[in-house]
Design a protein around this motif. Sequence first.
Motif, PDB file in Angstrom:
ATOM      1  N   ALA A 118       0.851  -1.192   0.000  1.00 18.57           N
ATOM      2  CA  ALA A 118       0.000   0.000   0.000  1.00 18.57           C
ATOM      3  C   ALA A 118       0.886   1.241   0.000  1.00 18.57           C
ATOM      4  N   VAL A 119       0.533   2.242  -0.809  1.00 15.62           N
ATOM      5  CA  VAL A 119       1.409   3.410  -0.946  1.00 15.62           C
ATOM      6  C   VAL A 119       1.580   4.173   0.354  1.00 15.62           C
ATOM      7  N   ASP A 120       0.641   4.059   1.278  1.00 14.93           N
ATOM      8  CA  ASP A 120       0.815   4.765   2.549  1.00 14.93           C
ATOM      9  C   ASP A 120       1.907   4.145   3.413  1.00 14.93           C
ATOM     10  N   ARG A 121       2.457   3.000   2.995  1.00 20.14           N
ATOM     11  CA  ARG A 121       3.582   2.374   3.698  1.00 20.14           C
ATOM     12  C   ARG A 121       4.921   2.676   3.030  1.00 20.14           C
ATOM     13  N   VAL A 122       4.897   3.505   1.987  1.00 19.73           N
ATOM     14  CA  VAL A 122       6.109   3.863   1.243  1.00 19.73           C
ATOM     15  C   VAL A 122       6.368   5.350   1.447  1.00 19.73           C
ATOM     16  N   PRO A 123       7.621   5.742   1.738  1.00 21.37           N
ATOM     17  CA  PRO A 123       7.896   7.177   1.883  1.00 21.37           C
ATOM     18  C   PRO A 123       7.498   7.948   0.624  1.00 21.37           C
ATOM     19  N   PHE A 174       4.664  -1.272  -6.481  1.00 20.50           N
ATOM     20  CA  PHE A 174       5.345  -2.524  -6.787  1.00 20.50           C
ATOM     21  C   PHE A 174       6.752  -2.413  -6.232  1.00 20.50           C
ATOM     22  N   VAL A 175       7.146  -3.419  -5.440  1.00 19.40           N
ATOM     23  CA  VAL A 175       8.449  -3.401  -4.790  1.00 19.40           C
ATOM     24  C   VAL A 175       9.216  -4.646  -5.215  1.00 19.40           C
ATOM     25  N   VAL A 218      11.326   0.341  -4.801  1.00 20.29           N
ATOM     26  CA  VAL A 218      10.013   0.631  -5.363  1.00 20.29           C
ATOM     27  C   VAL A 218      10.212   0.857  -6.856  1.00 20.29           C
ATOM     28  N   ILE A 219       9.526   0.054  -7.671  1.00 19.87           N
ATOM     29  CA  ILE A 219       9.764   0.101  -9.121  1.00 19.87           C
ATOM     30  C   ILE A 219       8.540   0.502  -9.932  1.00 19.87           C
ATOM     31  N   GLY A 220       7.396   0.670  -9.286  1.00 24.68           N
ATOM     32  CA  GLY A 220       6.208   1.012 -10.056  1.00 24.68           C
ATOM     33  C   GLY A 220       5.031   1.282  -9.158  1.00 24.68           C
ATOM     34  N   LEU A 221       3.907   1.520  -9.815  1.00 19.58           N
ATOM     35  CA  LEU A 221       2.719   1.972  -9.119  1.00 19.58           C
ATOM     36  C   LEU A 221       1.487   1.556  -9.908  1.00 19.58           C
TER      37      LEU A 221
END
Length: 166
Positions: A11-16, A54-55, A60-63
Amino acid sequence: MSDASALTLVAVDRVPRPTLLALRVAPEQLGFVGRVVDLLADAQSRPSADPLAFVLGDQVIGLCCIEREPRTIAPIAFDAPAVGLRGFFIDARWQRRGLGRRALSALLHALPERHPAARLLVLSVDEGNTAALGLYRQAGFVDGAARYHGGPVGRGQRLLLRPFHP
């Protein structure tokens, strides 16, 4: 880093946020996908959005964004409970390594758990985006009944559908 590393969804809220904002598409893809800052703002503005990163290993390599309200993808009724896909991309620095195919496979594998009521994934893709059309068709997407005119870069949009099951 090896491309054989595990590819996961987070989830993007777990990525800086700076890590997400550093993602880019190639200039010729910008009309198809848009800017990351706009994709994130759009997802944050809709409670129905489930934005995912996407990790690969620790990079992190994508979204992408799963849309719980598929009518925002196409304003039609679907034959099965559906979710939509928007903003799917792999960062330009990671492209041409088969990671788009792996990311889409990981997404399809995760959907039954993330959205257990859904049975269909829908998306619209610009008819001029031949790379995306090829990727989606290889992943089992088929043409839907709808076609839209005047997508983001002025060409028609194809509606693609992909059933999935738990």
